[in-house]
Design a protein around this motif. Structure first.
Motif, PDB file in Angstrom:
ATOM      1  N   ARG A  47     -24.744 -11.358 -16.523  1.00  0.00           N
ATOM      2  CA  ARG A  47     -23.999 -12.313 -17.428  1.00  0.00           C
ATOM      3  C   ARG A  47     -23.102 -12.982 -16.386  1.00  0.00           C
ATOM      4  N   ARG A  48     -22.495 -12.555 -15.594  1.00  0.00           N
ATOM      5  CA  ARG A  48     -21.462 -13.530 -14.820  1.00  0.00           C
ATOM      6  C   ARG A  48     -22.201 -14.225 -13.836  1.00  0.00           C
ATOM      7  N   ARG A  49     -23.046 -13.780 -13.174  1.00  0.00           N
ATOM      8  CA  ARG A  49     -23.682 -14.815 -12.512  1.00  0.00           C
ATOM      9  C   ARG A  49     -24.773 -15.880 -13.368  1.00  0.00           C
ATOM     10  N   ALA A  50     -25.182 -15.661 -14.428  1.00  0.00           N
ATOM     11  CA  ALA A  50     -25.883 -16.609 -15.176  1.00  0.00           C
ATOM     12  C   ALA A  50     -24.799 -17.430 -16.008  1.00  0.00           C
ATOM     13  N   LEU A  51     -23.601 -17.086 -16.271  1.00  0.00           N
ATOM     14  CA  LEU A  51     -22.748 -18.076 -16.939  1.00  0.00           C
ATOM     15  C   LEU A  51     -21.865 -18.836 -15.813  1.00  0.00           C
ATOM     16  N   GLY A  52     -21.651 -18.273 -14.841  1.00  0.00           N
ATOM     17  CA  GLY A  52     -20.502 -19.051 -13.957  1.00  0.00           C
ATOM     18  C   GLY A  52     -19.251 -18.275 -14.008  1.00  0.00           C
ATOM     19  N   GLU A  53     -18.377 -18.532 -13.067  1.00  0.00           N
ATOM     20  CA  GLU A  53     -17.144 -17.972 -13.020  1.00  0.00           C
ATOM     21  C   GLU A  53     -16.163 -18.344 -14.160  1.00  0.00           C
ATOM     22  N   THR A  54     -16.388 -19.821 -14.497  1.00  0.00           N
ATOM     23  CA  THR A  54     -15.321 -20.252 -15.273  1.00  0.00           C
ATOM     24  C   THR A  54     -15.646 -20.086 -16.825  1.00  0.00           C
ATOM     25  N   GLU A  55     -17.099 -20.037 -17.327  1.00  0.00           N
ATOM     26  CA  GLU A  55     -17.326 -19.415 -18.527  1.00  0.00           C
ATOM     27  C   GLU A  55     -17.196 -18.351 -18.547  1.00  0.00           C
TER      28      GLU A  55
ATOM     29  N   ARG B 241     -13.526 -17.651 -19.345  1.00  0.00           N
ATOM     30  CA  ARG B 241     -13.173 -18.113 -20.722  1.00  0.00           C
ATOM     31  C   ARG B 241     -13.353 -17.084 -21.577  1.00  0.00           C
ATOM     32  N   LEU B 242     -14.731 -16.584 -21.772  1.00  0.00           N
ATOM     33  CA  LEU B 242     -15.359 -15.683 -22.833  1.00  0.00           C
ATOM     34  C   LEU B 242     -14.464 -14.265 -22.734  1.00  0.00           C
ATOM     35  N   ASN B 243     -14.132 -14.102 -21.472  1.00  0.00           N
ATOM     36  CA  ASN B 243     -13.462 -12.752 -21.085  1.00  0.00           C
ATOM     37  C   ASN B 243     -12.056 -12.602 -21.295  1.00  0.00           C
ATOM     38  N   SER B 244     -11.490 -13.766 -21.674  1.00  0.00           N
ATOM     39  CA  SER B 244     -10.067 -13.881 -21.491  1.00  0.00           C
ATOM     40  C   SER B 244      -9.536 -13.656 -23.239  1.00  0.00           C
ATOM     41  N   GLY B 245     -10.416 -13.372 -24.075  1.00  0.00           N
ATOM     42  CA  GLY B 245      -9.759 -13.042 -25.408  1.00  0.00           C
ATOM     43  C   GLY B 245      -9.272 -11.709 -25.473  1.00  0.00           C
ATOM     44  N   GLY B 246      -8.214 -11.474 -26.376  1.00  0.00           N
ATOM     45  CA  GLY B 246      -7.534 -10.478 -26.840  1.00  0.00           C
ATOM     46  C   GLY B 246      -8.390  -9.643 -27.540  1.00  0.00           C
TER      47      GLY B 246
END
Length: 92
Positions: free
Chosen positions: A39-47, A50-55
């Motif tokens: 998923r990380r490869r498919a989405l790219g580091e910035t996306e 962003r998606l992983n930063s939510g509390g």
């Protein structure tokens, strides 16, 4: 799932169940890691960031209290029906 598979390896002495539960244990440990990499490869580091930063919420219906009671209830249910469904009592 990993705890379930790991707890079934020592009590099943025959080869086939040990192989089955060992593979399920490996898959339950490595599977989420592998899925996150893909998923990380498919989405790219910035996306991904962003998606992983939510509390994460630790209260309410999605929190640890519901998980504790829900998991405990399922444990008791599975312990109760294990002999009926599987044919072997998990209790001594």
């Amino acid at each position: 799932f990993a705890l379930w598979a790991a707890s079934h390896i020592p009590v099943n002495g025959e080869g086939a169940p040990v192989i089955l539960f060992s593979h399920l244990l490996a898959l339950s440990v490595y599977g989420p890691i592998s899925m996150n990499r893909k998923r990380r490869r498919a989405l790219g580091e910035t996306e991904w960031a962003r998606l992983n930063s939510g509390g994460k919420s630790m209260s309410g219906a999605n929190g640890w209290i519901a998980g504790l009671f829900g998991g405990g209830g399922l444990y008791i249910l599975f312990l109760y029906i294990h002999e009926t469904v599987i044919g072997v009592s998990p209790l001594p």
